[in-house]
Structure formats: C-alpha cells, structure tokens
Design an enzyme around this catalytic site. Structure first.
Site, PDB file in Angstrom:
ATOM      1  N   HIS A  72       0.848  -1.199   0.000  1.00  0.00           N
ATOM      2  CA  HIS A  72       0.000   0.000   0.000  1.00  0.00           C
ATOM      3  C   HIS A  72       0.881   1.246   0.000  1.00  0.00           C
ATOM      4  O   HIS A  72       1.719   1.420   0.879  1.00  0.00           O
ATOM      5  CB  HIS A  72      -0.911   0.006   1.244  1.00  0.00           C
ATOM      6  CG  HIS A  72      -2.142  -0.823   1.074  1.00  0.00           C
ATOM      7  ND1 HIS A  72      -3.314  -0.560   1.734  1.00  0.00           N
ATOM      8  CD2 HIS A  72      -2.380  -1.916   0.300  1.00  0.00           C
ATOM      9  CE1 HIS A  72      -4.237  -1.431   1.366  1.00  0.00           C
ATOM     10  NE2 HIS A  72      -3.684  -2.274   0.506  1.00  0.00           N
ATOM     11  N   TYR A 200      -9.424   5.632   7.094  1.00  0.00           N
ATOM     12  CA  TYR A 200      -9.548   6.014   8.512  1.00  0.00           C
ATOM     13  C   TYR A 200     -10.581   7.137   8.566  1.00  0.00           C
ATOM     14  O   TYR A 200     -10.408   8.163   7.896  1.00  0.00           O
ATOM     15  CB  TYR A 200      -8.222   6.559   9.041  1.00  0.00           C
ATOM     16  CG  TYR A 200      -7.156   5.535   9.316  1.00  0.00           C
ATOM     17  CD1 TYR A 200      -6.259   5.150   8.326  1.00  0.00           C
ATOM     18  CD2 TYR A 200      -7.019   4.964  10.579  1.00  0.00           C
ATOM     19  CE1 TYR A 200      -5.265   4.214   8.583  1.00  0.00           C
ATOM     20  CE2 TYR A 200      -6.017   4.039  10.854  1.00  0.00           C
ATOM     21  CZ  TYR A 200      -5.147   3.665   9.850  1.00  0.00           C
ATOM     22  OH  TYR A 200      -4.163   2.746  10.104  1.00  0.00           O
ATOM     23  N   PRO A 292      -4.425   0.661  18.584  1.00  0.00           N
ATOM     24  CA  PRO A 292      -4.097   0.176  17.236  1.00  0.00           C
ATOM     25  C   PRO A 292      -4.258   1.215  16.125  1.00  0.00           C
ATOM     26  O   PRO A 292      -3.940   0.943  14.980  1.00  0.00           O
ATOM     27  CB  PRO A 292      -5.058  -0.988  17.026  1.00  0.00           C
ATOM     28  CG  PRO A 292      -6.108  -0.839  18.045  1.00  0.00           C
ATOM     29  CD  PRO A 292      -5.554  -0.055  19.160  1.00  0.00           C
ATOM     30  N   LYS A 296       0.846   0.261  15.108  1.00  0.00           N
ATOM     31  CA  LYS A 296       2.218   0.205  15.616  1.00  0.00           C
ATOM     32  C   LYS A 296       2.493  -0.956  16.563  1.00  0.00           C
ATOM     33  O   LYS A 296       3.643  -1.201  16.930  1.00  0.00           O
ATOM     34  CB  LYS A 296       2.536   1.515  16.360  1.00  0.00           C
ATOM     35  CG  LYS A 296       2.654   2.716  15.439  1.00  0.00           C
ATOM     36  CD  LYS A 296       3.891   2.647  14.562  1.00  0.00           C
ATOM     37  CE  LYS A 296       3.686   3.376  13.243  1.00  0.00           C
ATOM     38  NZ  LYS A 296       3.790   2.512  12.091  1.00  0.00           N
ATOM     39  N   TYR A 384       3.975   6.605  10.064  1.00  0.00           N
ATOM     40  CA  TYR A 384       3.108   5.469   9.724  1.00  0.00           C
ATOM     41  C   TYR A 384       3.923   4.357   9.057  1.00  0.00           C
ATOM     42  O   TYR A 384       3.740   3.172   9.365  1.00  0.00           O
ATOM     43  CB  TYR A 384       1.982   5.923   8.784  1.00  0.00           C
ATOM     44  CG  TYR A 384       0.849   4.915   8.692  1.00  0.00           C
ATOM     45  CD1 TYR A 384       0.892   3.859   7.788  1.00  0.00           C
ATOM     46  CD2 TYR A 384      -0.261   4.997   9.537  1.00  0.00           C
ATOM     47  CE1 TYR A 384      -0.133   2.922   7.713  1.00  0.00           C
ATOM     48  CE2 TYR A 384      -1.301   4.068   9.465  1.00  0.00           C
ATOM     49  CZ  TYR A 384      -1.219   3.029   8.552  1.00  0.00           C
ATOM     50  OH  TYR A 384      -2.229   2.091   8.484  1.00  0.00           O
TER      51      TYR A 384
HETATM   52  P1  FAS Z   1       1.254 -11.532  21.933  1.00  0.00           P
HETATM   53  O1  FAS Z   1       0.312 -11.148  23.031  1.00  0.00           O
HETATM   54  O2  FAS Z   1       0.778 -11.576  20.519  1.00  0.00           O
HETATM   55  O3  FAS Z   1       1.854 -12.983  22.219  1.00  0.00           O
HETATM   56  C1  FAS Z   1       2.229 -13.348  23.527  1.00  0.00           C
HETATM   57  C2  FAS Z   1       2.173 -14.861  23.601  1.00  0.00           C
HETATM   58  O4  FAS Z   1       2.632 -15.259  24.903  1.00  0.00           O
HETATM   59  C3  FAS Z   1       0.752 -15.387  23.443  1.00  0.00           C
HETATM   60  O5  FAS Z   1       0.725 -16.408  22.478  1.00  0.00           O
HETATM   61  C4  FAS Z   1       0.405 -15.923  24.842  1.00  0.00           C
HETATM   62  O6  FAS Z   1      -0.425 -17.067  24.783  1.00  0.00           O
HETATM   63  C5  FAS Z   1       1.776 -16.263  25.401  1.00  0.00           C
HETATM   64  N1  FAS Z   1       1.854 -16.212  26.868  1.00  0.00           N
HETATM   65  C6  FAS Z   1       1.305 -15.300  27.696  1.00  0.00           C
HETATM   66  N2  FAS Z   1       1.621 -15.574  28.974  1.00  0.00           N
HETATM   67  C7  FAS Z   1       2.400 -16.707  28.945  1.00  0.00           C
HETATM   68  C8  FAS Z   1       3.037 -17.478  29.941  1.00  0.00           C
HETATM   69  N3  FAS Z   1       2.935 -17.151  31.233  1.00  0.00           N
HETATM   70  N4  FAS Z   1       3.756 -18.559  29.560  1.00  0.00           N
HETATM   71  C9  FAS Z   1       3.856 -18.887  28.236  1.00  0.00           C
HETATM   72  N5  FAS Z   1       3.284 -18.185  27.239  1.00  0.00           N
HETATM   73  C10 FAS Z   1       2.554 -17.106  27.597  1.00  0.00           C
HETATM   74  N6  FAS Z   1      -1.463  -4.317  16.588  1.00  0.00           N
HETATM   75  C11 FAS Z   1      -1.519  -3.687  15.391  1.00  0.00           C
HETATM   76  O7  FAS Z   1      -0.472  -3.245  14.886  1.00  0.00           O
HETATM   77  N7  FAS Z   1      -2.738  -3.543  14.725  1.00  0.00           N
HETATM   78  C12 FAS Z   1      -3.909  -4.053  15.243  1.00  0.00           C
HETATM   79  O8  FAS Z   1      -4.975  -3.926  14.643  1.00  0.00           O
HETATM   80  C13 FAS Z   1      -3.888  -4.715  16.486  1.00  0.00           C
HETATM   81  N8  FAS Z   1      -5.033  -5.252  17.018  1.00  0.00           N
HETATM   82  C14 FAS Z   1      -4.967  -5.880  18.254  1.00  0.00           C
HETATM   83  C15 FAS Z   1      -6.129  -6.434  18.859  1.00  0.00           C
HETATM   84  C16 FAS Z   1      -6.058  -7.064  20.114  1.00  0.00           C
HETATM   85  C17 FAS Z   1      -7.305  -7.641  20.747  1.00  0.00           C
HETATM   86  C18 FAS Z   1      -4.829  -7.139  20.793  1.00  0.00           C
HETATM   87  C19 FAS Z   1      -4.744  -7.778  22.170  1.00  0.00           C
HETATM   88  C20 FAS Z   1      -3.687  -6.590  20.213  1.00  0.00           C
HETATM   89  C21 FAS Z   1      -3.741  -5.977  18.937  1.00  0.00           C
HETATM   90  N9  FAS Z   1      -2.607  -5.445  18.321  1.00  0.00           N
HETATM   91  C22 FAS Z   1      -2.633  -4.826  17.130  1.00  0.00           C
HETATM   92  C23 FAS Z   1      -1.350  -5.537  18.948  1.00  0.00           C
HETATM   93  C24 FAS Z   1      -0.828  -6.924  18.650  1.00  0.00           C
HETATM   94  O9  FAS Z   1      -0.730  -7.109  17.276  1.00  0.00           O
HETATM   95  C25 FAS Z   1       0.483  -7.051  19.372  1.00  0.00           C
HETATM   96  O10 FAS Z   1       1.310  -5.914  19.152  1.00  0.00           O
HETATM   97  C26 FAS Z   1       1.234  -8.293  18.987  1.00  0.00           C
HETATM   98  O11 FAS Z   1       0.404  -9.391  19.199  1.00  0.00           O
HETATM   99  C27 FAS Z   1       2.490  -8.342  19.840  1.00  0.00           C
HETATM  100  O12 FAS Z   1       2.996  -9.599  19.738  1.00  0.00           O
HETATM  101  P2  FAS Z   1       3.687 -10.292  21.011  1.00  0.00           P
HETATM  102  O13 FAS Z   1       4.585  -9.318  21.677  1.00  0.00           O
HETATM  103  O14 FAS Z   1       4.233 -11.573  20.500  1.00  0.00           O
HETATM  104  O15 FAS Z   1       2.499 -10.547  22.071  1.00  0.00           O
HETATM  105  C1  PHB Z   2      -6.107  -3.999  10.636  1.00  0.00           C
HETATM  106  O1  PHB Z   2      -6.152  -4.245   9.416  1.00  0.00           O
HETATM  107  O2  PHB Z   2      -6.433  -4.827  11.516  1.00  0.00           O
HETATM  108  C2  PHB Z   2      -5.627  -2.634  11.083  1.00  0.00           C
HETATM  109  C3  PHB Z   2      -5.112  -1.766  10.134  1.00  0.00           C
HETATM  110  C4  PHB Z   2      -4.678  -0.505  10.540  1.00  0.00           C
HETATM  111  C5  PHB Z   2      -4.779  -0.149  11.879  1.00  0.00           C
HETATM  112  C6  PHB Z   2      -5.286  -1.046  12.824  1.00  0.00           C
HETATM  113  C7  PHB Z   2      -5.718  -2.296  12.423  1.00  0.00           C
HETATM  114  O3  PHB Z   2      -4.366   1.087  12.276  1.00  0.00           O
END
Ligand code: FAS
Ligand code: PHB
Length: 389
Positions: A72, A200, A292, A296, A384
């Site tokens: 994009h 957005y 989100p 980032k 971005y």
């Molecule tokens: P994660 O939370 O992905 O992974 C951590 C892992 O550790 C999990 O698999 C968990 O099961 C495991 N774990 C936890 N405790 C443990 C323990 N005690 N022992 C062993 N394992 C354990 N980011 C964006 O850029 N755009 C988005 O749209 C976006 N939407 C999101 C929506 C939600 C609901 C959430 C919660 C986050 C969102 N994020 C988004 C942010 C997300 O993408 C995170 O930045 C990303 O998952 C980070 O990855 P990790 O640091 O690996 O953490």
């Molecule tokens: C998504 O595609 O999930 C998405 C894209 C841009 C954002 C947040 C989420 O800023």
C-alpha cells in the site's frame, strides 16, 4: 534441559526472535501457554512496516508475505464530508504491506517446525528464577510434568498479561499508562474490501476503519463504548453503523456479509521501564501497548526483536555485550516515538465522551492542517511507514 535463550511466549515476538536466533546458530526454546491453533485464532494486526518485512526476510521466511502481501502506497483519511489521501511513497519513498498477523504467525510456526526448533505448548506456571545471576533458569509444567530449563538469557515475549514483566520487582519497574474511554469493535468478513486502500474515518458518530486481509477478506472497525459487548452487536447493526461513519461513496459500494470473527479490543497506551532486569529482556506487548490506530503494536514489537537479536548475536558471536547492556535504553527510544504517534492518531480520529466544543474545533483544525500541509503529511507518513530502527 539446557539452552542458550529461553523465549517465553509463542506469539509473533517470540517466534520471530527464535527464528532469527536459529539462523545465527543460537539455541532457543519457546514456551507457549496455549496451543498453536489458539494462537492462530486471534485476529490482530494487519499492517506491516518495511522494517518488519526486512526482519522476516532476514529470518528467511518472507516468501509468502512477499507473494501474498498487498503493498500500500498510501491511506485515505475521511472527516466531515471530505476525504484526502496521505501518499506514503511520495512523502517518504516507502510503502507499507497489508498482511495479517495471523499469517505472519502461521509462517513463523511453519518455519520453526521445519527447522526442528523447540516449542513447548500448553505450558503452565512458567516461573523465572535467578534472572539477576549469570545462571538463570525457568520452571514450568507441561503435560503434567514439572520441568526446568537452565539458560544464559530469558526473552519475555509473553504479551501484556504474561509473567515476564511481573518478574521485575515493582520497586524497580516504572509503568506509564493511558486508558482510552472507548474500544474498537472489529469484524472480519469474507467480502471484497470497500477500497484499494485503508480508510480512517472521523465521523460525528465516532471513529471507523476500513481495512483488509486479501481481495476477499475484509477487516472493519467502529469505535464503541467500553460497556458494549461484541455479542450485543448483530452483523446488520454493525454494517449500518459503519455505513453511517464512512464516506457516502464508500458506504454505497460497501459489500456486506456475515462476520466470521467479531471482537472488542480496549485501547490503551502503556510502557514499562526498564525493559531488562539482569538476564531477562522484555519484548513486544510484554513491555508496551499502543492503541491500534497507528498500526504500531506488532511493528514496535519487531524493533524490540531486532535490537535483542543483534545484542545476543554480538554476545555469542563477537563477544561484545554493548547491545545486551544497552537494550532497554535503545528499544525505549523508538517505543516512545511509536507511543506518541499512536496517541496522536487516536486523538485525531476518535470522538471523546468529554470532548468540548473547543476540543472539537481543535481536532477539526488539526485534520485540516494535515489535509493542507505537505510538512504535516510528511510527518504522518514518516511515522506510519515506520521510523528507523
Ligand atoms: P502476543 O500477546 O501476541 O503474544 C504473547 C504470547 O505469549 C501469546 O501467544 C500468549 O499465549 C503467550 N503467553 C502469555 N503468557 C504466557 C506465559 N505465562 N507462559 C507462556 N506463554 C505465555 N497491533 C496492530 O499493529 N494492529 C492491530 O490492529 C492490532 N489489534 C490488536 C487487537 C487485540 C485484541 C490485541 C490484544 C492486540 C492488537 N494489536 C494490534 C497488537 C498486537 O498485534 C500485538 O502488538 C502483537 O500481538 C504483539 O505480539 P507479542 O509481543 O508476540 O504478544
Ligand atoms: C487492521 O487491518 O487490523 C488494522 C489496520 C490498521 C490499523 C489497525 C488495524 O491502524
């Protein structure tokens, strides 16, 4: 059991670090609380910075990302009755890639398994011991058996609710947090995206975002009260609300369909300092969270992994500990800039319950300045697409 690096958490942070270490000949074991299917069932990020793509290339697993990811060059911003475009490539020379976190995680799992890398699933009671000594170790149970892994270093990649951050004494940790007074209701639908680029939208009814995963998988969000529950929103109610918040032209061509995933994510800004304690290093959501809005979250986890990977590689392969000693300070420099940008975009595009008429005028002026100013658009584009590592 013994290894060089224990990685707690089998999400994108932990898996990407494990793959990079493996490529460098550094042994690691990943401990994941859940099953692989459960981890893959979580629908999260969608936008990858070029820095993330480069890391996946360095890890040798960018093949599917490069063939299936959508490049994009810009994004659309809609406010009031106007829509304008931020051209990332014109402003910075760099695009972003649309490729879901689920697919990133799938690629990472496949690579680890193909390489015979160790992942222990469904671990319970992971506990970090002697992180402040040169002989740390981790205990846990898996399959009903108490286990211990002795190691040189521990990477806490276990997300916001993990055990790693809590291992650092609260007398040492300084936490910074801002909780936003709304959430994002997101749905996934097997429908064609409403536009070639993301939209957005800041509307009088609140924020909305039109995103995608591929040509027949769309991701949409609307800002909602924190008191809402996903199950209270029918698909029809979601589509009707989304249409009210996006530009009329987009609403008219929006293809709706049944949701295959529907969830509400709360929005918070959060950072813990320091991100290391002895031989324990925090990465990704274990150390920081962003709303989100600026896409980032995953991308800031990537720069943590980049810094920690090079620090460990320099230690083991070059005998240098400068990276190890400077990890937290270096990672936090980029993290705080991502926090600022995510906070800025969230304030720019959402309606706040306590927003005064003056606040609204300030928001509208900020959007108008972004619309009209080359400098403002360059600043937004630079953030971005991702600031340098
Ligand atoms: P994660 O939370 O992905 O992974 C951590 C892992 O550790 C999990 O698999 C968990 O099961 C495991 N774990 C936890 N405790 C443990 C323990 N005690 N022992 C062993 N394992 C354990 N980011 C964006 O850029 N755009 C988005 O749209 C976006 N939407 C999101 C929506 C939600 C609901 C959430 C919660 C986050 C969102 N994020 C988004 C942010 C997300 O993408 C995170 O930045 C990303 O998952 C980070 O990855 P990790 O640091 O690996 O953490
Ligand atoms: C998504 O595609 O999930 C998405 C894209 C841009 C954002 C947040 C989420 O800023």
């Amino acid at each position: 059991m013994r290894t060089q690096v224990v990685i707690i958490g089998g999400g994108p942070s932990g898996l990407l670090l494990s793959q990079l270490l493996l490529k460098a000949g550094i042994d690691a074991v990943v401990l994941e609380r859940r099953t692989q299917d459960y981890v893959l069932s979580r629908i999260r990020a969608g936008i990858l910075e070029q820095g993330f793509v480069n890391l996946m290339r360095e890890a040798g697993i960018a093949g599917r990302l490069e063939s299936e990811g959508f490049v994009h060059d810009g994004t659309l911003i809609a406010a009031g009755n106007e829509t304008f475009r931020i051209d990332f490539v014109e402003r910075t020379g760099t695009p972003v890639v649309v490729y879901g976190q689920t697919e990133v995680t799938r690629d990472l799992y496949a690579a680890r398994e193909a390489a015979g890398g160790r992942i222990i699933y469904e671990t319970d009671g992971v506990t970090i011991h002697d992180a402040r000594t040169d002989r740390p170790y981790v205990t846990f149970t898996a399959g009903g058996t108490e286990q211990r892994i002795d190691c040189d270093y521990i990477a806490g990649c276990d997300g916001f609710h993990g055990v790693s951050r809590q291992t650092i004494p609260d007398t040492v940790r300084k936490e910074y947090e801002k909780v936003y007074p709304f959430g994002w209701l997101g749905i996934l639908s097997e429908t064609p995206p409403v536009d070639d680029e993301l939209i957005y939208a800041n509307s009088a009814r609140g924020f909305a975002l039109c995103s995608m995963r591929n040509e027949n998988l769309s991701r949409y969000y609307v800002q909602c009260p924190l008191s809402d529950r996903a199950e209270d929103w029918s698909d029809d109610a979601f589509w009707d609300e989304l249409k009210r918040r996006i530009p009329e032209e987009a609403a008219d061509k929006l293809v709706t369909g049944p949701s295959i995933e529907k969830s509400i994510a709360p929005l918070r800004s959060f950072v813990t300092e320091p991100m290391q304690w002895g031989r324990l290093f925090l990465c990704g959501d274990a150390a920081h969270i962003v709303p989100p809005t600026g896409a980032k979250g995953l991308n800031t986890a990537a720069s943590d992994i980049h810094y920690l990977y090079h620090a460990l590689k320099d230690h083991y392969l070059e005998g240098s500990d400068a990276g190890i000693e400077g990890y937290s300070a270096k990672a936090l420099l980029r993290i705080w800039k991502a926090e600022r940008f995510s906070w800025w975009m969230t304030n720019l595009l959402h309606r706040f319950p306590d927003q005064t008429a003056f606040d609204l005028k300030m928001q509208q002026a900020e959007i108008a300045f972004l619309r009209d100013s080359d400098a403002a658009q360059t600043v937004m584009a630079e953030n971005y697409v991702g600031l340098p590592y």
